[in-house]
Motif scaffolding. Structure first.
Motif, mmCIF file in Angstrom:
data_model
loop_
_atom_site.group_PDB
_atom_site.id
_atom_site.type_symbol
_atom_site.label_atom_id
_atom_site.label_comp_id
_atom_site.label_asym_id
_atom_site.label_seq_id
_atom_site.Cartn_x
_atom_site.Cartn_y
_atom_site.Cartn_z
ATOM 1 N N GLU A 84 66.069 60.082 122.815
ATOM 2 C CA GLU A 84 64.968 61.049 122.883
ATOM 3 C C GLU A 84 63.694 60.287 123.222
ATOM 4 O O GLU A 84 63.306 59.370 122.493
ATOM 5 C CB GLU A 84 64.817 61.784 121.553
ATOM 6 C CG GLU A 84 65.973 62.713 121.227
ATOM 7 C CD GLU A 84 65.765 63.439 119.906
ATOM 8 O OE1 GLU A 84 64.880 63.008 119.128
ATOM 9 O OE2 GLU A 84 66.472 64.425 119.655
ATOM 10 N N VAL A 85 63.070 60.646 124.337
ATOM 11 C CA VAL A 85 61.891 59.935 124.825
ATOM 12 C C VAL A 85 60.657 60.783 124.563
ATOM 13 O O VAL A 85 60.574 61.937 124.999
ATOM 14 C CB VAL A 85 62.019 59.630 126.335
ATOM 15 C CG1 VAL A 85 60.805 58.858 126.824
ATOM 16 C CG2 VAL A 85 63.305 58.869 126.617
ATOM 17 N N ILE A 86 59.712 60.214 123.832
ATOM 18 C CA ILE A 86 58.422 60.867 123.569
ATOM 19 C C ILE A 86 57.332 59.953 124.112
ATOM 20 O O ILE A 86 57.094 58.873 123.585
ATOM 21 C CB ILE A 86 58.205 61.132 122.074
ATOM 22 C CG1 ILE A 86 59.295 62.056 121.534
ATOM 23 C CG2 ILE A 86 56.820 61.729 121.827
ATOM 24 C CD1 ILE A 86 59.195 62.325 120.038
ATOM 25 N N ASP B 203 53.713 68.101 123.489
ATOM 26 C CA ASP B 203 55.101 68.492 123.304
ATOM 27 C C ASP B 203 56.032 67.817 124.312
ATOM 28 O O ASP B 203 57.094 68.342 124.636
ATOM 29 C CB ASP B 203 55.244 70.011 123.406
ATOM 30 C CG ASP B 203 54.736 70.550 124.744
ATOM 31 O OD1 ASP B 203 54.115 69.785 125.496
ATOM 32 O OD2 ASP B 203 54.959 71.749 125.020
ATOM 33 N N PHE B 204 55.634 66.642 124.792
ATOM 34 C CA PHE B 204 56.481 65.955 125.769
ATOM 35 C C PHE B 204 57.717 65.399 125.077
ATOM 36 O O PHE B 204 57.625 64.594 124.143
ATOM 37 C CB PHE B 204 55.715 64.823 126.448
ATOM 38 C CG PHE B 204 56.525 64.106 127.504
ATOM 39 C CD1 PHE B 204 56.466 64.515 128.822
ATOM 40 C CD2 PHE B 204 57.345 63.037 127.171
ATOM 41 C CE1 PHE B 204 57.209 63.872 129.791
ATOM 42 C CE2 PHE B 204 58.093 62.390 128.134
ATOM 43 C CZ PHE B 204 58.022 62.810 129.452
ATOM 44 N N LEU B 205 58.885 65.793 125.514
ATOM 45 C CA LEU B 205 60.151 65.310 124.955
ATOM 46 C C LEU B 205 61.219 65.398 126.036
ATOM 47 O O LEU B 205 61.424 66.454 126.632
ATOM 48 C CB LEU B 205 60.561 66.140 123.733
ATOM 49 C CG LEU B 205 61.932 65.820 123.131
ATOM 50 C CD1 LEU B 205 61.964 64.394 122.583
ATOM 51 C CD2 LEU B 205 62.278 66.818 122.030
ATOM 52 N N ARG B 206 61.910 64.285 126.272
ATOM 53 C CA ARG B 206 63.023 64.248 127.212
ATOM 54 C C ARG B 206 64.233 63.650 126.505
ATOM 55 O O ARG B 206 64.111 62.622 125.816
ATOM 56 C CB ARG B 206 62.690 63.409 128.442
ATOM 57 C CG ARG B 206 61.590 63.983 129.313
ATOM 58 C CD ARG B 206 62.039 65.225 130.058
ATOM 59 N NE ARG B 206 60.969 65.793 130.856
ATOM 60 C CZ ARG B 206 60.726 65.444 132.112
ATOM 61 N NH1 ARG B 206 61.471 64.510 132.707
ATOM 62 N NH2 ARG B 206 59.745 66.009 132.789
#
Length: 443
Positions: free
Chosen positions: A95-97, A108-111
């Motif tokens: 999970e990349v924040i 709310d950036f989340l990949r």
């Protein structure tokens, strides 16, 4: 040890399992057979949890990097690349924040992505800045888990990366094709307007019969003991200046950008085209004082100098001093030049206050006054009113829109070139106006 606990997090599955075990312990109060079974489940969960933690901290690691361009282009989509290398011998979920600069107000950036063993994963996302300046990225946080997803390990990379947002060089490149009109440069088609003796020095040579005796260079003649004359060539490069008003009238925003930012983006694109047309480009920025003045030059580095000067320009809260603009131009610009003046007028009274200075500028230079349509008001005039109140608002909006056209007519009546344009079409319309002036030989 402190770093270990700072990097250790627990996944949702663990909390769901703990909730289920707690429920079973509660039910065992009435059903005793569940008590022993629940302790067995608890033991299995603890074993799985410690196995998961040991696996994540087994000595392998991941590496990640945030790859930023050298600079961002204002009002354009800019690419940001994330690269993650997995050194573990098994598949991981990540999970990349990314801590995006505060100017974007995006929290709310989340990949999420799957990392294959001993492999590298790259993905990209795009950011669209609406203000010039320095943008600072925070931490690049990556949380990895195994297939059990009971524990997470946090990695932190790339603290405090900074990127500068410059005027829209992307838009400048897109409009570069407008300078490639081959017909304009064909001999015999382009109109040439010559006023007076506009010649540039080329070389000193020996006098031959037929040379203009007025061009004799007496100092060179004395050194060589022969008559020497100065040789000149026609002056091709014309001085072209972008004059930007930084007063309060340029603070008005449209679609996220202020009028000043539209003018800055247009100046960069227009200057690039003018350089391609072999003209000399310069820039003047004013408000209550002259904020920046770049003398016209045809050097390729001039575009970079203009970009750096535009980078730090901001609007003020006071009306601009057009009398100061006139005096400074009269003092510093001795040759007839094309002045592309970016400003804005919302009322006829505001135009009439500045009209004497505009007329004075137009006497010695070719002045083009560029001001803006109020697109929000234009939209209001196109909507069918539903009630009396909306009808009244539309009547006022039509009056404002009509006043803009009257101001353009007033300027033209005094022999001043005018461009009334929507903000989003400013760059294209400005370049087209410049090409029209070149084609008509007005400069």
């Amino acid at each position: 040890m402190i770093q270990f606990f700072k990097s250790l997090y627990f996944g949702r599955r663990l909390f769901y399992a703990l909730f289920g075990i707690s429920t079973l312990f509660l039910l065992s109060f009435w059903f005793e057979i569940l008590y022993s079974f629940t302790w067995i489940l608890t033991s299995i969960l603890l074993v799985l949890l410690f196995t998961d933690i040991i696996t994540l901290y087994s000595g392998s690691h991941i590496d990640a990097d945030r790859i930023l361009p050298e600079k961002f282009s204002n009002s354009d989509e800019n690419r940001v690349e994330i690269s993650i290398k997995n050194s573990y011998g098994f598949k991981l979920n990540a999970e990349v924040i990314d801590e995006i600069p505060v100017q974007f107000q995006k929290r709310d950036f989340l990949r999420s992505a799957d990392l294959l063993p001993h492999n590298t994963l790259s993905f990209e996302y795009f950011l669209k800045p609406l203000n010039r300046g320095e943008y600072v990225f925070g931490n690049l946080n990556i949380y990895i888990t195994t297939f059990l997803k009971l524990a997470k390990r946090r990695y932190v990379f790339n603290k405090d990366q900074m990127v500068k947002v410059y005027p829209s060089f992307v838009q400048m490149k897109k409009l570069d094709f407008l300078a490639m009109d081959q017909k304009i440069s064909l001999q015999g088609i382009k109109k040439i307007r010559r006023i007076g003796h506009t010649m540039e020095f080329e070389q000193i040579k020996e006098y031959v019969r037929g040379d203009d005796v007025r061009t004799i260079n007496w100092k060179a003649t004395a050194k060589h003991s022969n008559l020497m004359v100065n040789q000149f060539q026609d002056e091709r490069a014309q001085p072209v200046y972008s004059v930007i008003d930084c007063g309060r009238v340029m603070k008005m925003p449209f679609e996220g950008l202020s009028l000043l930012d539209y003018a800055i983006n247009s100046t960069l694109a227009f200057s690039n085209v003018a350089l391609k047309k072999k003209d000399r480009v310069g820039m003047l920025v004013f408000s209550k004082k002259i904020d920046s003045l770049k003398k016209a030059s045809a050097r390729l580095s001039q575009l970079n100098h203009i970009m750096e000067a535009l980078y730090n320009i901001n609007t003020g809260y006071l009306d601009s001093d057009f009398s100061l603009l006139y005096s400074r131009i009269k003092k510093n610009l001795s040759h007839r030049s094309l002045l592309m003046l970016y400003t804005n007028f919302e009322h006829m009274s505001g135009l009439k206050r500045q009209l004497p200075f505009l007329k004075a500028l137009a006497k010695n230079h070719l002045l083009v006054v560029i001001f803006f349509e109020n697109t929000e008001i234009t939209k209001l005039t196109e909507v069918a009113p539903q009630n009396l109140s909306e009808s009244a608002h539309q009547t006022v909006a039509e009056q404002f829109a009509h006043n803009k056209k009257l101001m353009a007519k007033e300027l033209q009546r005094h022999g001043i070139q005018t461009l009334l344009t929507p903000p989003k079409d400013l760059s294209v319309n400005t370049i087209n106006k410049y090409l029209e002036i070149k084609a008509r030989g007005l400069l």
